[in-house]
Write a protein that holds these residues in place. Structure first.
Motif, PDB file in Angstrom:
ATOM      1  N   LEU A 147      81.453   8.698  34.888  1.00  0.00           N
ATOM      2  CA  LEU A 147      80.465   7.648  34.643  1.00  0.00           C
ATOM      3  C   LEU A 147      81.146   6.289  34.509  1.00  0.00           C
ATOM      4  CD1 LEU A 147      78.107   9.405  32.079  1.00  0.00           C
ATOM      5  CD2 LEU A 147      77.434   8.509  34.309  1.00  0.00           C
ATOM      6  N   THR A 182      81.095   3.161  37.728  1.00  0.00           N
ATOM      7  CA  THR A 182      80.564   1.821  37.503  1.00  0.00           C
ATOM      8  C   THR A 182      81.688   0.794  37.387  1.00  0.00           C
ATOM      9  OG1 THR A 182      78.846   0.611  36.312  1.00  0.00           O
ATOM     10  CG2 THR A 182      80.292   1.981  34.995  1.00  0.00           C
ATOM     11  N   HIS A 197      74.511   0.095  37.559  1.00  0.00           N
ATOM     12  CA  HIS A 197      73.698   1.074  36.834  1.00  0.00           C
ATOM     13  C   HIS A 197      72.407   1.406  37.566  1.00  0.00           C
ATOM     14  CE1 HIS A 197      70.532   2.225  33.957  1.00  0.00           C
ATOM     15  NE2 HIS A 197      71.474   3.009  33.496  1.00  0.00           N
ATOM     16  N   CYS A 221      76.054   3.036  41.388  1.00  0.00           N
ATOM     17  CA  CYS A 221      76.927   4.100  40.864  1.00  0.00           C
ATOM     18  C   CYS A 221      76.294   5.474  41.107  1.00  0.00           C
ATOM     19  CB  CYS A 221      77.202   3.891  39.382  1.00  0.00           C
ATOM     20  SG  CYS A 221      78.157   5.234  38.653  1.00  0.00           S
ATOM     21  N   SER A 250      76.156   7.810  37.796  1.00  0.00           N
ATOM     22  CA  SER A 250      75.105   7.543  36.806  1.00  0.00           C
ATOM     23  C   SER A 250      73.713   7.710  37.407  1.00  0.00           C
ATOM     24  CB  SER A 250      75.259   6.156  36.177  1.00  0.00           C
ATOM     25  OG  SER A 250      75.076   5.132  37.116  1.00  0.00           O
TER      26      SER A 250
END
Length: 144
Positions: A51, A55, A121, A125, A128
């Motif tokens: 995660l 990002t 976000h 990504c 995520s």
């Protein structure tokens, strides 16, 4: 799906509680079960690292066009729980700590940092996005 969309890794057991993941390019990563004497990452920690890493790459590309950061770190945390749905993580939080030196390019990098984090976000990504949207996971045993 086409072959250019496929991503894969293979995990091999090296000893009790210890494994090595190998990607299609030949890169390797060791991980373990998380015993008290084991310093290797656990699978849950690898998910958290994925995660942060996913990002971080997006944000670094966006801001790095303007300035090299003085500091760039990403912390990810979550709570591991067990309930009626089984074991899982909740309350995942990704926190960026980034600073840039003085200068015009650095000012631009600072200005776009919040938008770069939000865009990563919300759209970019893969890790995520997959966690948030959810996707079925199929587990099977191959004939031995």
């Amino acid at each position: 799906m086409t072959d250019n969309t496929l991503r894969s890794v293979t995990v091999e057991r090296t000893s009790t509680g210890h494994f090595v993941a190998t990607n299609a390019r030949g890169g390797t990563l060791s991980f373990g079960s998380g015993s008290d004497t084991d310093t290797e990452f656990t699978p849950v920690e690898l998910l958290l690292a994925a995660l942060a890493g996913c990002t971080a790459v997006d944000v670094d590309i966006a801001t790095g066009r303007h300035a090299e950061p003085d500091r760039f770190s990403v912390a990810v945390s979550g709570h591991k729980i067990s309930d009626d749905l089984g074991n899982r993580l909740t309350d995942l939080q990704v926190t960026f700590s980034v600073s840039f030196p003085d200068g015009e390019g650095a000012d631009r990098a600072r200005a776009i940092l919040p938008r770069a984090v939000k865009t990563s976000h919300d759209r970019l990504c893969t890790v995520s996005r997959t966690v948030e949207i959810g996707t079925p996971v199929t587990a099977k045993v191959e004939d031995a």
